[in-house]
Design an enzyme around this catalytic site. Structure first.
Site, PDB file in Angstrom:
ATOM      1  N   LYS A 187       4.059  -5.458   3.488  1.00  0.00           N
ATOM      2  CA  LYS A 187       3.339  -4.180   3.427  1.00  0.00           C
ATOM      3  C   LYS A 187       2.658  -3.832   4.752  1.00  0.00           C
ATOM      4  O   LYS A 187       2.028  -2.792   4.852  1.00  0.00           O
ATOM      5  CB  LYS A 187       2.284  -4.226   2.310  1.00  0.00           C
ATOM      6  CG  LYS A 187       2.818  -3.785   0.947  1.00  0.00           C
ATOM      7  CD  LYS A 187       1.662  -3.520   0.003  1.00  0.00           C
ATOM      8  CE  LYS A 187       2.113  -2.784  -1.240  1.00  0.00           C
ATOM      9  NZ  LYS A 187       0.992  -2.495  -2.139  1.00  0.00           N
ATOM     10  N   SER A 199      -7.471   3.447  -0.190  1.00  0.00           N
ATOM     11  CA  SER A 199      -7.529   2.656   1.049  1.00  0.00           C
ATOM     12  C   SER A 199      -6.711   3.334   2.136  1.00  0.00           C
ATOM     13  O   SER A 199      -7.096   3.332   3.309  1.00  0.00           O
ATOM     14  CB  SER A 199      -6.984   1.245   0.805  1.00  0.00           C
ATOM     15  OG  SER A 199      -7.788   0.560  -0.112  1.00  0.00           O
ATOM     16  N   HIS A 214     -12.907   0.611  -5.531  1.00  0.00           N
ATOM     17  CA  HIS A 214     -12.637  -0.755  -6.013  1.00  0.00           C
ATOM     18  C   HIS A 214     -13.937  -1.407  -6.495  1.00  0.00           C
ATOM     19  O   HIS A 214     -13.966  -2.062  -7.537  1.00  0.00           O
ATOM     20  CB  HIS A 214     -12.094  -1.630  -4.882  1.00  0.00           C
ATOM     21  CG  HIS A 214     -10.758  -1.225  -4.337  1.00  0.00           C
ATOM     22  ND1 HIS A 214     -10.518  -1.025  -3.002  1.00  0.00           N
ATOM     23  CD2 HIS A 214      -9.582  -0.988  -4.965  1.00  0.00           C
ATOM     24  CE1 HIS A 214      -9.253  -0.700  -2.822  1.00  0.00           C
ATOM     25  NE2 HIS A 214      -8.656  -0.650  -3.996  1.00  0.00           N
ATOM     26  N   ARG A 268      -7.156   6.411 -11.287  1.00  0.00           N
ATOM     27  CA  ARG A 268      -7.854   7.578 -10.736  1.00  0.00           C
ATOM     28  C   ARG A 268      -7.319   8.874 -11.329  1.00  0.00           C
ATOM     29  O   ARG A 268      -8.055   9.789 -11.605  1.00  0.00           O
ATOM     30  CB  ARG A 268      -7.685   7.622  -9.214  1.00  0.00           C
ATOM     31  CG  ARG A 268      -8.439   6.575  -8.477  1.00  0.00           C
ATOM     32  CD  ARG A 268      -7.944   6.435  -7.070  1.00  0.00           C
ATOM     33  NE  ARG A 268      -6.532   6.096  -7.056  1.00  0.00           N
ATOM     34  CZ  ARG A 268      -5.835   5.783  -5.964  1.00  0.00           C
ATOM     35  NH1 ARG A 268      -6.421   5.803  -4.797  1.00  0.00           N
ATOM     36  NH2 ARG A 268      -4.565   5.476  -6.048  1.00  0.00           N
TER      37      ARG A 268
END
Ligand code: PNS
Length: 163
Positions: free
Chosen positions: A41, A129, A17, A90
């Site tokens: 979440k 993450s 990030h 990515r």
């Protein structure tokens, strides 16, 4: 003034990030990095904690603002008068998901919110993450994935959870 928003969960912020943040901050006059406050979440860190971590690790960048938002990105972008969203890519698997979101946001906003993709630097292409959280939860080394300030917070939180 050219403004952009980089939205995300940032649970927690990784070097991947940060790479996108650094590069995007040179392309715009102001970059708003905004944490999605989405309790559904079940994040490891609260939105306030994620904002604090982002503030700490970006304190050397002048033209950056860290905020949080809930609800739709297009509504928040309209509220703060931003027309460009930044997202990092990515791999091709990211692209499929991101393309759909970008097109949805463009359609829903009546063309008011466009998305600019930055390809993640190769050294961070493997980072996520979720994997950082999993590695840390088993006591693994995440020093190459997140800044020291964030690493301390993850180990502390994992300890609190694992007992
Ligand atoms: O870091 P993430 O979890 O990949 O970020 C995803 C994020 C926050 C950019 C995305 O979920 C989002 O914008 N959510 C807000 C709700 C929204 O606007 N959804 C419409 C797109 S389908």
């Amino acid at each position: 003034m050219k403004k952009a928003i980089y939205p995300g969960s940032f649970d927690p912020v990784t070097y991947g990030h940060l790479d996108v943040i650094h590069r995007a901050s040179t392309m715009f006059d102001e970059l708003v990095v905004s944490v999605l406050n989405n309790k559904a979440k079940s994040p490891l860190f609260s939105a306030e904690e994620r904002v604090k971590m982002l503030q700490e690790v970006t304190k050397d960048i002048g033209n950056i603002k860290i905020t949080s938002f809930s609800g739709l990105l297009i509504d928040y972008a309209k509220e703060i008068d931003v027309h460009i969203a930044i997202r990092g890519l990515r791999a091709i698997t990211d692209f499929e998901y991101e393309l759909q979101i970008a097109q949805t946001n463009r359609k829903l906003s009546g063309g008011e919110l466009d998305t600019v993709f930055l390809t993640t630097s190769l050294e961070y292409a493997y980072l996520s993450s979720s994997s950082v959280k999993e590695i840390a939860s088993f006591g693994g080394d995440v020093s190459q994935c997140v800044p020291p300030f964030v690493m301390e917070k993850i180990y502390k939180r994992c300890q609190e959870i694992n007992g």
